[in-house]
Design a protein around this motif. Structure first.
Motif, PDB file in Angstrom:
ATOM      1  N   VAL A  35      33.150  47.320  18.595  1.00  8.40           N
ATOM      2  CA  VAL A  35      33.080  47.940  19.911  1.00  8.40           C
ATOM      3  C   VAL A  35      31.632  48.368  20.125  1.00  8.40           C
ATOM      4  O   VAL A  35      31.015  48.940  19.226  1.00  8.40           O
ATOM      5  N   ASN A  54      35.161  46.641  24.446  1.00  8.31           N
ATOM      6  CA  ASN A  54      35.870  46.213  23.254  1.00  8.31           C
ATOM      7  C   ASN A  54      35.361  44.852  22.788  1.00  8.31           C
ATOM      8  O   ASN A  54      34.779  44.088  23.556  1.00  8.31           O
ATOM      9  N   TRP A 106      41.441  52.353  20.547  1.00 13.56           N
ATOM     10  CA  TRP A 106      40.616  52.224  21.746  1.00 13.56           C
ATOM     11  C   TRP A 106      40.879  53.387  22.705  1.00 13.56           C
ATOM     12  O   TRP A 106      42.025  53.707  22.982  1.00 13.56           O
ATOM     13  N   PRO A 107      39.829  53.953  23.250  1.00 13.66           N
ATOM     14  CA  PRO A 107      38.424  53.743  22.886  1.00 13.66           C
ATOM     15  C   PRO A 107      38.057  54.643  21.714  1.00 13.66           C
ATOM     16  O   PRO A 107      38.646  55.703  21.527  1.00 13.66           O
TER      17      PRO A 107
END
Length: 126
Positions: A35, A54, A106-107
């Protein structure tokens, strides 16, 4: 050793646009597994999350302060991430840094970014 190097900072007039780049390199660094995030910091204040993208599906996340006027992107073939901010404001003035995270959720929160660049200064004049 992984290196992240930002470029594209400088002086921008309010209402204009900026585009930052983050070039990644390193012996075993596989860019497309990370990421990539952008953060900014003003002296005397905490580091602020700006945007993240991502590695697998190009999902993106933005801070409310830049949402709607920013775009984060990546070019895995070039090991480079980008941040574009439009309609810049004086409050966008900061040192902008990119970072890389392998965190699976995520995130990722800021503490899960493993590699950081040195940062590039962006100054917005009114």
């Amino acid at each position: 050793q992984v290196h992240l190097v930002e470029s594209g900072g400088g002086l921008v007039q309010a209402g204009g646009s900026l585009r930052l780049s983050c070039a990644a390199s390193g012996g075993t660094f596989t860019f497309d597994s990370y990421v990539m995030g952008w953060f900014r910091q003003v002296p005397g204040k905490e580091r602020e999350f700006v945007a993240a993208i991502n590695w697998s599906d190009d999902r993106t996340d933005y801070a409310d302060s830049v949402k709607g006027r920013s775009t984060i992107s990546r070019d895995n073939a070039k090991n480079t991430a980008y941040l574009e901010v439009n309609s810049v404001k004086p409050e966008d003035t900061a040192v902008y840094s990119c970072a890389a995270s392998l965190y699976s959720r995520w995130p990722p929160a800021t503490q899960f970014y493993k590699y950081w660049g040195q940062g590039t200064q962006v100054s917005v004049s009114s």
